[in-house]
Design an enzyme around this catalytic site. Structure first.
Site, short mmCIF file in Angstrom:
data_model
loop_
_atom_site.label_atom_id
_atom_site.label_comp_id
_atom_site.label_asym_id
_atom_site.label_seq_id
_atom_site.Cartn_x
_atom_site.Cartn_y
_atom_site.Cartn_z
N THR A 94 0.85 -1.20 0.00
CA THR A 94 0.00 0.00 0.00
C THR A 94 0.88 1.24 0.00
O THR A 94 0.64 2.19 -0.75
CB THR A 94 -0.95 -0.02 1.21
OG1 THR A 94 -1.56 -1.30 1.28
CG2 THR A 94 -2.02 1.05 1.09
N LYS A 122 6.76 12.92 21.79
CA LYS A 122 6.76 13.96 22.83
C LYS A 122 5.38 14.15 23.44
O LYS A 122 5.18 15.06 24.21
CB LYS A 122 7.23 15.29 22.21
CG LYS A 122 8.60 15.22 21.57
CD LYS A 122 8.88 16.52 20.81
CE LYS A 122 9.90 16.29 19.72
NZ LYS A 122 9.89 17.37 18.72
N ARG A 143 -2.17 4.87 7.03
CA ARG A 143 -2.32 3.45 7.43
C ARG A 143 -2.13 3.45 8.94
O ARG A 143 -1.11 3.95 9.42
CB ARG A 143 -1.26 2.63 6.71
CG ARG A 143 -0.84 1.31 7.36
CD ARG A 143 -1.84 0.19 7.22
NE ARG A 143 -2.12 -0.21 5.88
CZ ARG A 143 -1.63 -1.34 5.30
NH1 ARG A 143 -0.81 -2.12 5.95
NH2 ARG A 143 -2.00 -1.66 4.07
N HIS A 176 -10.28 -1.43 4.23
CA HIS A 176 -9.12 -1.12 3.39
C HIS A 176 -9.71 -0.78 2.02
O HIS A 176 -9.58 -1.56 1.07
CB HIS A 176 -8.21 -2.36 3.34
CG HIS A 176 -6.82 -2.10 2.85
ND1 HIS A 176 -6.42 -0.92 2.26
CD2 HIS A 176 -5.72 -2.91 2.85
CE1 HIS A 176 -5.14 -1.02 1.93
NE2 HIS A 176 -4.70 -2.21 2.28
#
Ligand code: CP
Length: 361
Positions: A94, A122, A143, A176
């Site tokens: 992908t 962070k 993704r 997907h």
């Protein structure tokens, strides 16, 4: 592994839960702009005219890309645009197919391939991270391991004064949708000489419970006439009820079985999947490979001469490598189809599709 300096900040967005809990059909308009798809989040966004249009566009792009002049033309189309590939769950196909689709159309690409290399270390929230991308780029492709992540990203950006289209490159075990696009494009091409996907019987095999590709592909079947689905899986990995209910509502016939060999002679396509043990609480505890659900070289003589064998890949042992050289093994062609259909999708999103089509008038 980079040290996390703080837990990721959790932000509450007013209206998000209410939006998320609506039915998919009620939400789809949110992902459109000016009568066109803007964000690609769900397979349910695609109708037959759109699928046909995109397949045709992908064919034109791959034809143009064969020549130097055609490639140069394609690269000028979106040379003024930039894309962000935010892939914080592992991916080969992908990621690479989207990256190369961007290159084909001339987009410049930035990437983040893990939260350990972004300021999420962070403590920055995923939503702030995504808003930051939208400050720099014109398109975000994501993704993510969490179901609903791409949808929330699109929702957050659509509330902002600087939205960028979001393409869902896989969100947890949920959906997907661009894989479903390439699967349809592949099936239509494989069946080009026998009437296309209409009227075909398709077996989906393996971990249907957690396989997001088979879920998205099942949704797209509503766009095709007289299609029948056969779900072949071990008991513990049967297709979930939300998909089965969807198929009943759409009056798409399906059946479920654990007897793979018996259905082989009856189908036009076999869509293999691997066991998705990355979603188990302890992936190593799922070492079983379920050989009864593998396609072996000896099975080639049981299937139709026109039967297409697909797999979204990566594979483990689901398809014997001796099958690869058989002309019915379509999975490597399927992989390449992913790059062309994703290029077509990006061209459509930025409205340069007509310019490509006009090359063939
Ligand atoms: N089919 C697919 O999504 O493959 P990757 O996980 O390699 O992207």
């Amino acid at each position: 592994m980079t040290e996390m300096y703080a837990e990721q900040t959790k932000q509450q967005f007013e209206g998000w839960e209410e939006f998320y809990n609506q039915s998919v059909d009620d939400k789809l308009e949110m992902f459109n702009r000016k009568g066109r798809i803007f964000d690609v989040i769900y397979a349910q966004q695609f109708n037959r005219p759109f699928l046909d249009q995109l397949g045709r566009l992908a064919d034109f792009i791959r034809q143009l890309a064969k020549t130097k002049m055609g490639s140069q033309k394609l690269r000028t189309l979106l040379a003024h645009k930039r894309a962000m590939l935010y892939f914080v769950q592992p991916s080969t196909r992908t990621f690479l197919s989207f990256q190369n689709a961007c290159y084909i159309l001339g987009l410049n690409v930035s990437e983040i391939r893990g939260t350990s290399t972004s300021s999420e270390v962070k403590g920055e929230s995923p939503e702030d991270t995504i808003r930051t991308f939208a400050s720099y780029v014109d398109l975000i492709i994501s993704r993510h391991p969490e179901a609903g992540f791409a949808e929330k990203t699109a929702w957050v950006l659509n509330q902002s004064d600087h939205p960028a289209p979001v393409l869902n490159g896989g969100s947890g075990p949920d959906q997907h949708p661009t894989q479903a696009l390439l699967d349809i494009y592949t099936l239509e091409r494989e069946f080009h000489n026998i009437g296309g996907l209409d009227g075909k019987r398709i077996a989906m095999v393996g971990d249907l419970k957690r396989g997001r590709t088979v879920r998205s592909l099942s949704y797209l079947m509503k766009n095709y006439r007289d299609v029948e689905l056969i779900f072949v899986s071990p008991e513990e990995f049967r297709m979930r009820n939300d998909i089965l209910d969807f198929l009943r509502r759409q009056e798409i016939p399906f059946k479920e079985t654990d007897d793979f060999e018996s259905i082989m002679p009856a189908v036009d396509a076999i869509y293999m999947t691997r066991i998705q043990n990355e979603y188990a609480s302890d992936p190593k505890s799922e070492a079983e490979t379920f050989p009864d659900f593998h396609f072996k070289a000896e099975h080639l003589q049981r299937i139709h001469a026109h039967c297409a064998i697909l797999h979204p890949l990566p594979r483990r042992y689901e398809i014997d490598i001796a099958v690869d050289s058989d002309p019915r093994a379509a999975y490597w062609r399927q992989e390449r189809c992913g790059m062309w259909i994703r290029a077509a999708l990006i061209a459509y999103i930025f409205g340069v599709d007509d310019e490509i089509v006009s090359e063939f008038d």
